[in-house]
Write an enzyme that holds these catalytic residues in place. Structure first.
Site, PDB file in Angstrom:
ATOM      1  N   HIS A   1      58.563   7.700   1.770  1.00 30.54           N
ATOM      2  CA  HIS A   1      57.913   7.747   2.888  1.00 30.54           C
ATOM      3  C   HIS A   1      58.228   9.072   3.642  1.00 30.54           C
ATOM      4  O   HIS A   1      59.389   9.171   4.124  1.00 30.54           O
ATOM      5  CB  HIS A   1      57.909   6.427   3.749  1.00 30.54           C
ATOM      6  CG  HIS A   1      57.047   6.300   4.983  1.00 30.54           C
ATOM      7  ND1 HIS A   1      57.398   6.187   6.349  1.00 30.54           N
ATOM      8  CD2 HIS A   1      55.692   6.859   5.105  1.00 30.54           C
ATOM      9  CE1 HIS A   1      56.374   6.333   7.074  1.00 30.54           C
ATOM     10  NE2 HIS A   1      55.365   6.536   6.511  1.00 30.54           N
ATOM     11  N   HIS A   2      57.382   9.978   4.066  1.00 32.95           N
ATOM     12  CA  HIS A   2      57.583  10.951   4.680  1.00 32.95           C
ATOM     13  C   HIS A   2      56.659  10.868   6.072  1.00 32.95           C
ATOM     14  O   HIS A   2      55.447  11.409   5.997  1.00 32.95           O
ATOM     15  CB  HIS A   2      57.191  12.352   4.047  1.00 32.95           C
ATOM     16  CG  HIS A   2      58.458  12.520   2.911  1.00 32.95           C
ATOM     17  ND1 HIS A   2      58.228  13.550   2.258  1.00 32.95           N
ATOM     18  CD2 HIS A   2      59.408  12.264   2.896  1.00 32.95           C
ATOM     19  CE1 HIS A   2      59.068  13.709   1.271  1.00 32.95           C
ATOM     20  NE2 HIS A   2      60.035  12.761   1.711  1.00 32.95           N
TER      21      HIS A   2
ATOM     22  N   HIS B   1      48.373   9.738   4.691  1.00 33.79           N
ATOM     23  CA  HIS B   1      47.838   9.112   5.922  1.00 33.79           C
ATOM     24  C   HIS B   1      47.497  10.098   7.011  1.00 33.79           C
ATOM     25  O   HIS B   1      48.200  10.952   6.932  1.00 33.79           O
ATOM     26  CB  HIS B   1      48.779   8.044   6.218  1.00 33.79           C
ATOM     27  CG  HIS B   1      48.819   6.760   5.469  1.00 33.79           C
ATOM     28  ND1 HIS B   1      48.717   5.527   5.946  1.00 33.79           N
ATOM     29  CD2 HIS B   1      48.562   6.581   4.109  1.00 33.79           C
ATOM     30  CE1 HIS B   1      48.668   4.458   4.957  1.00 33.79           C
ATOM     31  NE2 HIS B   1      48.614   5.254   3.876  1.00 33.79           N
TER      32      HIS B   1
ATOM     33  N   GLU C   1      45.985  -2.431   8.610  1.00 32.11           N
ATOM     34  CA  GLU C   1      47.145  -2.320   9.892  1.00 32.11           C
ATOM     35  C   GLU C   1      46.551  -2.436  11.259  1.00 32.11           C
ATOM     36  O   GLU C   1      47.344  -2.758  12.009  1.00 32.11           O
ATOM     37  CB  GLU C   1      47.991  -0.880   9.598  1.00 32.11           C
ATOM     38  CG  GLU C   1      47.010   0.269   9.919  1.00 32.11           C
ATOM     39  CD  GLU C   1      47.656   1.665   9.702  1.00 32.11           C
ATOM     40  OE1 GLU C   1      48.973   1.457   9.526  1.00 32.11           O
ATOM     41  OE2 GLU C   1      47.123   2.483  10.476  1.00 32.11           O
TER      42      GLU C   1
HETATM   43  C1  NOJ Z   1      50.653   5.102  10.457  1.00 32.01           C
HETATM   44  C2  NOJ Z   1      50.431   4.796   8.939  1.00 32.01           C
HETATM   45  O1  NOJ Z   1      48.962   4.481   8.890  1.00 32.01           O
HETATM   46  C3  NOJ Z   1      51.478   3.422   8.826  1.00 32.01           C
HETATM   47  O2  NOJ Z   1      51.154   2.883   7.382  1.00 32.01           O
HETATM   48  C4  NOJ Z   1      52.771   3.900   8.884  1.00 32.01           C
HETATM   49  O3  NOJ Z   1      53.574   2.491   8.782  1.00 32.01           O
HETATM   50  C5  NOJ Z   1      53.050   4.230  10.406  1.00 32.01           C
HETATM   51  N1  NOJ Z   1      52.077   5.130  10.785  1.00 32.01           N
HETATM   52  C6  NOJ Z   1      54.601   4.778  10.435  1.00 32.01           C
HETATM   53  O4  NOJ Z   1      54.607   6.082   9.828  1.00 32.01           O
END
Ligand code: NOJ
Ligand code: CA
Length: 691
Positions: free
Chosen positions: A398-399, A468, A493
């Site tokens: 994850h970046h 994202h 989310e």
């Molecule tokens: C928004 C992303 O859509 C989500 O999946 C992520 O957990 C958070 N940002 C933190 O990076």
């Protein structure tokens, strides 16, 4: 009034149903119009630019003339050359909704000239729509130039029904408006959802892909394809005349693109079909992208994954280590996910909050937040990767860039090297908050170039990318198939903020440009069970969550919920375990934007079929004919359906209510003659596997 002769050109689609007319007005303004059979779909609409340019040093006179002036590049043209051609071939995507895609169009390319400067207008007319773009060939009188405005218009011929997202330079994470064009202005504020970086464009601006329906029953969709080295487009609606004008995302000083000939704009697309299912079957956007740029694609694979993620999204644990909540990425917790994912046949586990930086970031515009190589002290990067690999699982990197893009680009080589060292082969990138450099937007040319630069770098390291908060997808996954997913819309989310009709619109709009990391598979809709202080309920039944794996095809699919919530519903979880990620064939059985989508897909390899159906806030009965199955063969179907008293729309919601999660699973023998009668609850759905 148009000039005669060469100044009017028509182009027909291969099946003859669509006809595009190019014409040059008396004052040299280029225009186009589009008809479907007898119906005018796009009325005569202006093309061109306002530029500020300069010539190469070789022609100082032109340099002097244009460098200080705004150049009207939307009138005063003459037609210098006309070329026609046809194209018909079939290509095989690395992954996707089917194994073969036909690319069939007729093309018209016009070279227009003004003041010694050439611009090519290239039109491609397919059976399902039009693509056109601007091209600036290499020439002595134009080299570096700035775009002040793109004048492209799309004049609609009525007050169409539309499914739209508010135009914004930084986010697509809004709810969809569903209204007549004349109502956009009034309804737009209601569709906005709070977020970390937002810049609403105008009171009637909407994003692409924009889906519309005429009173005559035509489905018209406007988008763009192959967005490279150019700002993303939104559309500003003139709600008196129902006409749209392109609005390019400005850069930090207000320019709308900095170009250098030879160069091209992205394709502007107008899809026109007479059946909603044909929108879902259209490959217009992919076909307008360049073929795969990678020689070796053997390292690109579909990924079914879980994540140390939902527990942070819902506030049960924290992204940051050392606060007053538990840290999600703590090694023992990560091992728990690896065990569960391995036991149930997943490919990967995403771990967010694994690195240093999260404690002092949210809400602040800081340049240096993450270095992308320093793990949190309780995240054993080496041991966890070894443990995961020993169980056939890869960890997913994850970046979160914190939108400090300058910082990410400073660190990215080290970041990718760290990934290769420990055996990560996929990264989820994220761009939360306002962009640094200050004043740039998520959808501006600077960021478009950044996303594409990351893709190229990732390809060199054989790393798959799931971006994202990036710009709206425009089919670049054809050229760069390691772009296995994007977010670029409101996903699970957003929990209770998502409306029941959302997933009946996404396949018509957002998914036209490429797959979405929607993160479906939420089984516990009552958020108070995760955090007692929460009163939120997700507006979906459990079966609707299952259906999304089919209605929203993607080579990257998450099972978003917590292992403990799956343990409560292992029978239903079986569908997520079984469902394929890559498809031989897709059949769009029933669809209407904003109302319902029912899709059947045949898995590559096994040949098994999967069907998903979703509805909006209304319960619906559907008859699904299995006539796409091979005749004279018997199959076993497993049907996951909403229980008669299930309700996903929140009508019967109270804390502790089970109504979202009620389902019935049945097994039966089926053939190509079977017709299944299925009922979907309010905001419900169904999922079927057929072996
Ligand atoms: C928004 C992303 O859509 C989500 O999946 C992520 O957990 C958070 N940002 C933190 O990076
Ligand atoms: Ca509806």
């Amino acid at each position: 009034m148009c000039l005669p002769d060469g100044n009017v050109q028509t182009l027909s689609s291969p099946d003859g149903n669509l006809e595009m007319t190019f014409s040059l007005y008396e004052d040299g303004t280029p225009t186009y119009a589009l008809r479907y059979k007898e119906t005018e779909v796009v009325a005569t609409s202006v093309l061109g630019y306002e530029l500020r340019g300069r010539a190469s040093a070789k022609s100082p006179q032109t340099y002097m003339k244009v460098v200080y002036d705004t150049l009207d590049f939307h009138s005063g043209f003459s037609v210098k050359d006309v070329q026609r051609s046809s194209f018909d071939s079939t290509w095989e995507p690395v992954w996707g909704e089917e194994s073969q895609i036909r690319n069939h169009y007729n093309e018209l390319a016009l070279t227009l000239e003004k003041d010694g400067i050439d611009m090519v207008l290239r039109f491609r007319l397919f059976d399902d729509g039009l693509g056109f773009r601007y091209e600036f060939p290499q020439q002595t009188n134009l080299r570096y130039f700035t775009v002040l405005d793109e004048m492209t218009e799309f004049r609609m011929t009525g007050d169409h029904k539309a499914w739209w997202l508010a135009g914004d330079y930084d986010t697509q994470e809004y709810n969809y408006g569903e209204s007549r064009l004349s109502q956009v202005r009034e309804l737009l504020p209601e569709t906005l959802v709070d977020g970390a970086s937002q810049h609403v464009v105008a009171p009637t601006a909407v994003q692409t892909s924009l889906q519309m329906k005429t009173d005559g029953g035509l489905y018209v969709n406007i988008h763009e394809a192959a967005l490279v080295d150019y700002p993303a487009m939104t559309l500003i609606l003139n709600d008196e005349y129902f006409s749209f004008k392109a609005d390019l995302t400005p850069d930090a000083v207000g320019f709308r693109g900095r170009l250098c000939a030879p160069c091209t704009s992205p394709w502007r697309t107008v899809m026109v079909v007479d059946d909603a299912r044909k929108v879902l079957a259209s490959r217009l956007i992919l076909n307008l992208n360049e073929p795969c740029a990678l020689e070796d694609v053997s390292w690109i694979r579909p990924v079914k994954y879980m994540g140390v993620w939902w527990e942070m999204i819902t506030g049960m644990t924290a992204y940051a280590c050392g606060g007053n909540k538990g840290h999600g990425a703590e090694s023992g917790n990560v091992r728990r996910y690896i065990d569960f994912a391995a036991e149930h046949g997943f490919d990967a586990v995403l771990v967010e909050g694994w690195n240093e930086g999260w404690r002092d970031w949210f809400g602040k515009q800081k340049d240096e937040v993450f270095d992308f190589v320093t793990p949190s002290p309780d995240f054993d990067i080496e041991g966890l990767n070894e443990y995961a690999h020993s169980k056939g699982i890869r960890l997913m990197m994850h970046h979160e860039t914190s939108s400090s893009v300058v910082n990410y680009e400073r660190c990215i080589d080290d970041a990718f090297e760290l990934m290769k060292k420990y055996g990560y082969d996929a990264v989820k990138t994220g761009y939360v908050g306002n962009i640094i450099p200050y004043g740039e937007h998520h959808f501006g040319q600077f960021m478009v170039n950044h996303y594409n630069r990351v893709l190229k770098k990732a390809a060199r390291h054989k790393i798959m990318v799931n971006g994202h908060e990036a710009v709206h997808p425009t089919g670049l996954c054809r050229t760069w198939p390691h772009l296995i997913c994007n977010e670029s819309a409101l996903g699970m989310e957003f929990r209770s903020k998502m409306q029941p009709h959302h997933v009946t619109i996404l396949p018509f709009t957002r998914l036209q440009g490429g797959p979405m990391d929607f993160t479906p598979g939420i089984f516990e809709m009552d958020m108070s069970r995760l955090r007692p202080s929460s009163r939120q309920q997700i507006h979906s039944t459990l079966c609707k969550q299952l259906a999304l794996y089919v209605t929203q095809a993607s080579p990257l699919q998450m099972a978003g919920d917590l292992p403990e919530n799956y343990l409560k519903h292992m029978n239903a979880f079986q569908f997520i375990k079984d469902v394929a990620l890559d498809w031989q064939r897709s059949v769009y059985l029933a669809a209407e934007p904003g109302d319902y989508v029912v899709t059947a897909r045949q898995a590559k390899g096994s040949g098994d079929w999967f069907i998903g159906g979703v509805t909006d806030e209304n319960a619906r009965e559907m008859t699904v004919s299995l006539d796409f199955l091979e005749p004279d063969r018997k199959y076993t179907a497993k049907i996951y359906a909403d229980a008669p008293d299930a309700d996903g729309a929140g009508n019967t919601y109270e804390t502790g209510s089970e109504s979202c999660s009620k389902y019935v699973i049945t097994e039966m023998k089926v053939t190509s003659r079977t017709k299944l009668k299925l009922r979907m609850a309010p905001s419900g759905g169904f999922a079927i596997s057929i072996k």
